[in-house]
Design a protein around this motif. Structure first.
Motif, short mmCIF file in Angstrom:
data_model
loop_
_atom_site.label_atom_id
_atom_site.label_comp_id
_atom_site.label_asym_id
_atom_site.label_seq_id
_atom_site.Cartn_x
_atom_site.Cartn_y
_atom_site.Cartn_z
N UNK A 195 0.86 -1.19 0.00
CA UNK A 195 0.00 0.00 0.00
C UNK A 195 0.89 1.23 0.00
N UNK A 196 0.56 2.17 -0.87
CA UNK A 196 1.35 3.40 -0.95
C UNK A 196 0.99 4.33 0.20
N UNK A 197 1.76 5.41 0.32
CA UNK A 197 1.47 6.40 1.36
C UNK A 197 0.11 7.04 1.12
N UNK A 198 -0.25 7.26 -0.16
CA UNK A 198 -1.56 7.82 -0.47
C UNK A 198 -2.68 6.86 -0.07
N UNK A 199 -2.47 5.56 -0.31
CA UNK A 199 -3.46 4.57 0.10
C UNK A 199 -3.67 4.59 1.61
N UNK A 200 -2.57 4.61 2.36
CA UNK A 200 -2.67 4.62 3.82
C UNK A 200 -3.35 5.90 4.31
N UNK A 201 -3.05 7.02 3.67
CA UNK A 201 -3.70 8.27 4.04
C UNK A 201 -5.20 8.20 3.80
N UNK A 202 -5.59 7.63 2.66
CA UNK A 202 -7.01 7.52 2.35
C UNK A 202 -7.74 6.60 3.31
N UNK A 203 -7.15 5.43 3.59
CA UNK A 203 -7.78 4.51 4.53
C UNK A 203 -7.84 5.12 5.94
N UNK A 204 -6.80 5.83 6.32
CA UNK A 204 -6.79 6.47 7.63
C UNK A 204 -7.89 7.52 7.75
N UNK A 205 -8.08 8.31 6.69
CA UNK A 205 -9.14 9.32 6.70
C UNK A 205 -10.52 8.66 6.81
N UNK A 206 -10.75 7.62 5.98
CA UNK A 206 -12.05 6.96 5.99
C UNK A 206 -12.34 6.31 7.34
N UNK A 207 -11.30 5.79 8.00
CA UNK A 207 -11.52 5.10 9.28
C UNK A 207 -11.70 6.08 10.43
N UNK A 208 -10.77 7.02 10.57
CA UNK A 208 -10.81 7.93 11.72
C UNK A 208 -11.91 8.99 11.58
N UNK A 209 -11.94 9.65 10.42
CA UNK A 209 -12.92 10.73 10.22
C UNK A 209 -14.22 10.18 9.66
N UNK A 210 -14.11 9.35 8.62
CA UNK A 210 -15.29 8.87 7.94
C UNK A 210 -16.05 7.79 8.66
N UNK A 211 -15.52 7.27 9.77
CA UNK A 211 -16.24 6.23 10.52
C UNK A 211 -16.29 6.55 12.01
N UNK A 212 -15.12 6.62 12.68
CA UNK A 212 -15.11 6.80 14.13
C UNK A 212 -15.81 8.09 14.55
N UNK A 213 -15.47 9.20 13.88
CA UNK A 213 -16.07 10.49 14.25
C UNK A 213 -17.49 10.61 13.72
N UNK A 214 -17.68 10.31 12.43
CA UNK A 214 -18.98 10.58 11.82
C UNK A 214 -20.07 9.64 12.34
N UNK A 215 -19.75 8.37 12.53
CA UNK A 215 -20.79 7.47 13.04
C UNK A 215 -21.16 7.80 14.48
N UNK A 216 -20.20 8.29 15.26
CA UNK A 216 -20.54 8.74 16.61
C UNK A 216 -21.51 9.92 16.55
N UNK A 217 -21.26 10.87 15.64
CA UNK A 217 -22.18 11.99 15.47
C UNK A 217 -23.53 11.53 14.94
N UNK A 218 -23.51 10.56 14.03
CA UNK A 218 -24.74 10.04 13.44
C UNK A 218 -25.62 9.37 14.50
N UNK A 219 -25.02 8.48 15.29
CA UNK A 219 -25.79 7.78 16.32
C UNK A 219 -26.20 8.73 17.45
N UNK A 220 -25.41 9.75 17.71
CA UNK A 220 -25.82 10.77 18.67
C UNK A 220 -27.07 11.49 18.17
N UNK A 221 -27.09 11.80 16.86
CA UNK A 221 -28.26 12.44 16.29
C UNK A 221 -29.49 11.55 16.35
N UNK A 222 -29.30 10.23 16.15
CA UNK A 222 -30.44 9.31 16.23
C UNK A 222 -31.02 9.31 17.64
N UNK A 223 -30.16 9.42 18.66
CA UNK A 223 -30.66 9.48 20.03
C UNK A 223 -31.45 10.75 20.30
#
Length: 309
Positions: A195-223
């Motif tokens: 995996x290239x550095x760009x690949x790792x950057x993309x996966x890192x963004x999707x995991x940390x920002x696109x999942x950990x942060x956003x899904x927490x905000x999403x489920x908070x909104x559902x509550x």
């Protein structure tokens, strides 16, 4: 509501990140690396595991909101043009409204239905092309993705976990990611060895920002919000994706697409600004005969009646 809207707005950047940073032809791998590391990270931070019925509830919610949804989205993306898949997926708010009425007792209003129809029309203007072809399996997958996501939103509202929000989010991300692992291995094979550095950057963004942060905000909104309101916020994703394609990739933005974005935002605002149904006045309780009132007391009672009226 504005904080919850951050989640689908960020999800709208997924197309840009996928096309510019990730290896091609690996959407399921992206789903696994997006959900599983984020879920495990949140579980490690909260040090909280499910208890009792929340073992199977987390599995069900993780499958609906993440695992099954991403798998169906993958099938729809491969068998349909993106515009068709997004247009079919825009039916999700209407499905969520119907499920909320059936499972939660929420009132299904004409305004909600009309807003949902306008949202579908706006998304079709935004992303649908005249040359788009239809495929029965692809349409069924896109519709199935909308159904499972809407069901996940409504059930997440009905099943309110006593655990911290980040822990509940971690359970669902982990469950959804684990369910995607065998599907990704069967369909796409083993992950790439390099995996290239760009690949790792993309996966890192999707995991940390696109999942950990956003899904927490999403489920908070559902509550905090009605599930139908949350589902309508999902219409922001194609709007943001189109805007980023225009700004970052130099893609054309036609007047019809701009009109579609306005229609989507209008339907979203119309759905969010509904006035709540007034509660029925409680029946008057039987009370003993009051004693005779004095002059000042009568004046105070008259003022109170006028205020209540």
């Amino acid at each position: 509501m504005l904080v919850t809207a951050i989640a689908p707005a960020v999800w709208g950047s997924t197309y840009l990140v996928t096309t510019e940073l990730l290896p091609p032809g690996r959407p399921l791998l992206a789903g696994v690396l997006r959900a599983l590391p984020a879920g495990l990270l949140l579980i490690a931070l909260t040090r909280t595991l499910p208890k009792g019925s929340w073992w199977w509830r987390s599995l069900v919610l993780g499958a609906l909101n993440i695992g099954a949804f991403l798998a169906l989205l993958f099938i729809a993306a491969y068998r349909l043009p993106g515009g068709v898949a997004a247009t079919v997926g825009a039916v999700q708010p209407l499905i969520a409204a119907g499920l909320s009425a059936a499972l939660l007792g929420d009132r299904l209003t004409l305004r909600t239905v009309l807003s949902g129809i306008a949202g579908i029309a706006g998304v079709s203007l935004l992303v649908l092309r005249a040359s788009a072809r239809l495929d029965a399996v692809g349409v069924a997958a896109a519709l199935g993705g909308a159904v499972v996501m809407a069901t996940g939103v409504v059930l997440a509202k009905r099943w309110t976990s006593p655990a911290p929000l980040l822990a509940t989010t971690g359970w669902q991300l982990t469950a959804g990611g684990l369910l995607l692992v065998p599907v990704a291995l069967v369909v796409e094979g083993a992950p790439p060895s390099h995996l290239s550095a760009a690949n790792l950057l993309g996966y890192g963004y999707l995991s940390l920002i696109g999942a950990a942060v956003t899904y927490a905000l999403w489920f908070r909104g559902i509550r905090a919000l009605p599930p139908t309101s949350v589902a309508f916020l999902g219409l922001l994703s194609p709007v943001v994706a189109t805007a980023l394609g225009w700004l970052a990739l130099g893609q054309d933005l036609s007047p019809l697409q701009a009109l579609g974005a306005v229609v989507v935002l209008g339907s979203l605002l119309a759905a969010q600004t509904q006035r709540p149904r007034p509660a029925a006045a409680p029946a008057a309780a039987t009370a003993p005969e009051p004693a005779a009132a004095t002059g000042p007391e009568l004046r105070s009672a008259g003022e109170a009646l006028r205020e209540n009226a």
